[in-house]
Design a protein around this motif. Structure first.
Motif, PDB file in Angstrom:
ATOM      1  N   ASN B 240      38.068  50.413  41.642  1.00  0.00           N
ATOM      2  CA  ASN B 240      36.291  50.092  41.657  1.00  0.00           C
ATOM      3  C   ASN B 240      35.957  51.238  42.460  1.00  0.00           C
ATOM      4  O   ASN B 240      36.387  51.533  43.637  1.00  0.00           O
ATOM      5  N   ARG B 283      40.402  49.072  45.822  1.00  0.00           N
ATOM      6  CA  ARG B 283      41.498  48.666  45.034  1.00  0.00           C
ATOM      7  C   ARG B 283      41.528  47.371  44.632  1.00  0.00           C
ATOM      8  O   ARG B 283      41.569  46.480  45.715  1.00  0.00           O
ATOM      9  N   PRO B 284      41.385  47.097  43.557  1.00  0.00           N
ATOM     10  CA  PRO B 284      41.468  45.707  42.922  1.00  0.00           C
ATOM     11  C   PRO B 284      42.474  44.734  43.811  1.00  0.00           C
ATOM     12  O   PRO B 284      42.112  43.675  44.083  1.00  0.00           O
ATOM     13  N   SER B 285      43.554  45.338  43.945  1.00  0.00           N
ATOM     14  CA  SER B 285      44.747  44.260  44.260  1.00  0.00           C
ATOM     15  C   SER B 285      44.484  44.290  45.817  1.00  0.00           C
ATOM     16  O   SER B 285      45.553  43.494  46.501  1.00  0.00           O
ATOM     17  N   GLN B 313      43.328  38.700  36.927  1.00  0.00           N
ATOM     18  CA  GLN B 313      42.201  40.004  37.208  1.00  0.00           C
ATOM     19  C   GLN B 313      40.940  39.074  36.984  1.00  0.00           C
ATOM     20  O   GLN B 313      40.760  38.528  35.927  1.00  0.00           O
ATOM     21  N   VAL B 315      36.962  39.755  36.872  1.00  0.00           N
ATOM     22  CA  VAL B 315      35.820  40.745  36.665  1.00  0.00           C
ATOM     23  C   VAL B 315      34.795  40.034  37.375  1.00  0.00           C
ATOM     24  O   VAL B 315      34.331  38.985  36.839  1.00  0.00           O
ATOM     25  N   SER B 324      36.289  44.705  39.554  1.00  0.00           N
ATOM     26  CA  SER B 324      37.465  43.924  39.287  1.00  0.00           C
ATOM     27  C   SER B 324      38.326  43.609  40.749  1.00  0.00           C
ATOM     28  O   SER B 324      38.257  44.549  41.472  1.00  0.00           O
ATOM     29  N   LEU B 325      38.986  42.435  40.846  1.00  0.00           N
ATOM     30  CA  LEU B 325      39.841  42.207  41.946  1.00  0.00           C
ATOM     31  C   LEU B 325      41.062  41.391  41.398  1.00  0.00           C
ATOM     32  O   LEU B 325      40.852  40.758  39.982  1.00  0.00           O
TER      33      LEU B 325
END
Lengths: 290, 363
Positions: B240, B283-285, B313, B315, B324-325
């Motif tokens: 993101n 970073r989403p992760s 995931q 949003v 998003s994560l």
């Protein structure tokens, strides 16, 4: 109208015409082959297989059979050999597309010439006194060569013209086929340490086996119909050195003897031999290519 | 076995230069992946090393030997192609043996080596077959056997798994990795699939428009992207990005954009003037659902939840834009509900708006 019926009626006239032209002449030849029709006498009679019996004792016929077979082998093998060697050479040595296309155009020209025209051109080129080829021969110290008058050379000299027309034409076809091959197997072979000739002998040409076989068959059929070329260049001579079956049949039936029945028997026999041999060859190739 | 050294490599087609002044060192035994979007020059680079593509400038050395002008066959490299590139009219056995036959190796030795290699790749039952009677995975194994049997100094893989289905791709990927652990042959592997690159590489060389953007181990590339391009290219779902305004608060730097307020240690980054706009990458992760009071918390409204099995995931709408994560706690979330999540300050990336380079100080 139903599609099937539509297909039938639209195809019928063309098929009818073809059948009429082919079947009537074959039927006519069959009919005459069992008669003793000759242009010398107005009447004729049924003689059964007499004409065929006589054919097998006719040394000139057996010679013509041998010449025809030789002619087939020389022209088919020669055209393909020239095409394979030249196309590989061009494939490896011409980089620019324009140069390649110009060469292709030049190579297409001979086959576009009518046979009779090609025959006259080459008869002139071969001429012992006026010909360009003999001029060159004398320059390099070969002396005058009787290309068309020497019994041992004549068949090859005429075949050279046939190969000049068809070999160059097939070169263009093969070159285009080589261009369509995927590049990766060739690159893989390069990485596998294959030399240029090995790449073509083991990779590209085997990949083109099916189209090359088709070209051979097309050429074999085409070579059967070389009457005009041989007739103009040598007329079957010297002696009977270039007299193929169709030339002999013509000499017998129309030119010399007017022995229509004998010539008809010969063409019927030629038809049978052709059908049998092509069927066998076709089957053999299919088995081998599978 | 060999190390590879590319010096000042240039490649141009006519007046168009696609690779300019590229330098690359690959130590012996290393498994290197060339990664990048299509058209970035990674395949061209590989083909120049193989000798299939002419090198317009610079030199390539394989094992201390200058091979720049050598033909492909003389370089001691073996290559596996995306399209397999098997010889279609030859049996599997003949395909594998082709290279050795060209080197005039004795037929008895060829037989022994084909047996060994085909055993290694599980091809014993297929040796008499023609390539057209094999599945894609089997064909690619044959291509690998053909490459391996020559015991090359260098293995080159040009997107070898792209034509296979996902499951097979994973299987062969593991196999390639295992073979490399066995043979330890220096390997260059080209792919555009970042996940493939992450899982298989000792080192990733990430390319963009004919130049190396960043090279490093998969973790270095993932955790410390040198540019915004790398950060965006690596990782799925993608990172993101938000433009934030910088405010220095002594020990920490505050980054804000709308309702978003993040703090990072000032010491980790190059000095930034108050009011500078920087691009923040999350970073989403690296983000997870958290309580309201958590450090670096972000709140928003769930837009949708994608169930990926063990993780989901999510949003989230933050100030009208999606973010998003990836979280294991996705099952308690549903569309429309408010959510608060947080990110560790160590995983916040700052990129210069002007150059796109990371503003984090080198460790």
């Amino acid at each position: 109208m139903q599609p099937r019926r539509f297909i039938f009626w639209t195809l019928a006239p063309a098929f009818g015409l073809l059948a009429a032209l082919a079947l009537i002449s074959i039927a006519g030849a069959l009919y005459f082959s069992v008669m003793d029709r000759s242009l010398r006498y107005p009447d004729y009679d049924f003689v059964g297989l007499y004409n065929f019996e006589r054919l097998f004792g006719d040394r000139r016929f057996l010679n013509a059979l041998k010449i025809s077979a030789l002619w087939e082998i020389i022209t088919v093998a020669g055209s393909l050999l020239v095409a394979v060697l030249l196309s590989v050479f061009l494939f490896e040595n011409t980089r620019s597309a324009t140069a390649r296309n110009l060469i292709c155009l030049a190579f297409l020209a001979p086959v576009l010439l009518p046979r009779v025209a090609a025959a006259f051109i080459w008869r002139f080129l071969y001429s012992p006194t006026l010909g360009l080829i003999n001029y060159v021969c004398e320059l390099v110290g070969l002396g005058q060569v009787e290309f068309l008058a020497s019994p041992s050379l004549a068949l090859f000299s005429v075949a050279a013209v046939d190969i000049w027309q068809w070999g160059l034409f097939f070169t263009v076809i093969l070159l285009k086929l080589l261009e369509t091959l995927p590049k990766e197997p060739i690159e893989a072979a390069q990485l596998d340490n294959a030399r240029t000739w090995e790449i073509h002998a083991y990779v590209t040409l085997p990949m083109l086996r099916a189209p090359i076989i088709s070209l051979a068959l097309v050429k074999a059929v085409e070579s059967l119909r070389s009457f005009d070329l041989i007739f103009v260049m040598t007329g079957g001579g010297p002696g009977t050195a270039t007299e193929t079956l169709d030339l002999y049949a013509y000499q017998m039936g129309i030119n010399l003897g007017g022995r229509v029945s004998y010539a008809s028997a010969m063409s019927i026999l030629l038809l049978l031999i052709t059908i049998v041999i092509f069927t066998l060859v076709w089957r053999g190739i299919r088995k081998w290519a599978a | 076995m060999a190390n590879i050294k590319c010096t000042n490599i240039r490649k141009s087609y006519g007046s168009v230069t696609v690779i300019e002044d590229l330098n690359l060192d690959i130590p012996d035994h290393e498994f290197v992946v060339f990664l990048g979007p299509s058209g970035c020059g990674k395949s061209t680079m590989l083909r120049m090393i193989a000798g299939l593509e002419e090198i317009s400038g610079g030199t390539v050395e394989i094992g201390e030997r200058d091979v720049t002008r050598l033909p492909p066959g003389a370089r001691g490299v073996a290559m596996v192609f995306q399209s397999y590139a098997l010889y279609p009219h030859m049996s599997v056995y003949d395909n594998i043996a082709f290279g050795l036959r060209r080197q005039k190796v004795a037929e008895t030795e060829i037989a022994a080596r084909v047996k060994q290699v085909s055993g290694l790749l599980g091809l014993e039952q297929l040796l008499e077959r023609k390539p057209r009677n094999l599945s894609g995975g089997q064909q690619q194994r044959v291509a690998m056997a053909r490459a391996m049997i020559k015991t090359p100094k260098l293995f080159l893989f040009d997107e070898p798994l792209s034509n296979l289905d996902a499951k097979l791709r994973e299987k062969l990927r593991t196999e390639i990795r295992r073979i490399h652990l066995d043979l330890k042959t220096t390997t260059i592997f080209v792919t555009h699939d970042q996940l493939e690159a992450m899982t298989i590489a000792d080192r990733i060389v990430l390319m963009k428009a004919g130049a190396i953007e960043q090279q490093g181990t998969p973790s270095e590339i993932f955790d410390r992207p040198a540019t915004r391009f790398v950060a965006d290219f690596i990782g799925s779902p993608a990172m993101n990005f938000r433009d934030c305004t910088v405010a220095n608060r002594g020990e920490v730097v505050e980054l804000s954009s709308g309702s978003l307020h993040l703090e990072v240690p000032a010491a980790d980054f190059e000095p930034l003037a108050d009011g500078t706009i920087v691009e923040v990458g999350l970073r989403p992760s690296k983000m997870d659902v958290a309580g309201d009071g958590a450090h670096n918390a972000i709140t928003g409204r769930v837009v949708l939840v994608e169930n990926m099995g063990s993780e989901g995931q999510v949003v989230v709408d933050v100030d009208g834009r999606d973010m998003s994560l990836v979280t294991k706690a996705f099952r308690s979330l549903s569309s429309g509900s408010p959510v608060t999540f947080a990110i560790d300050a160590d995983s916040i990336h700052l990129f210069s708006k002007r150059t796109g380079r990371s503003l984090r100080k080198a460790a």
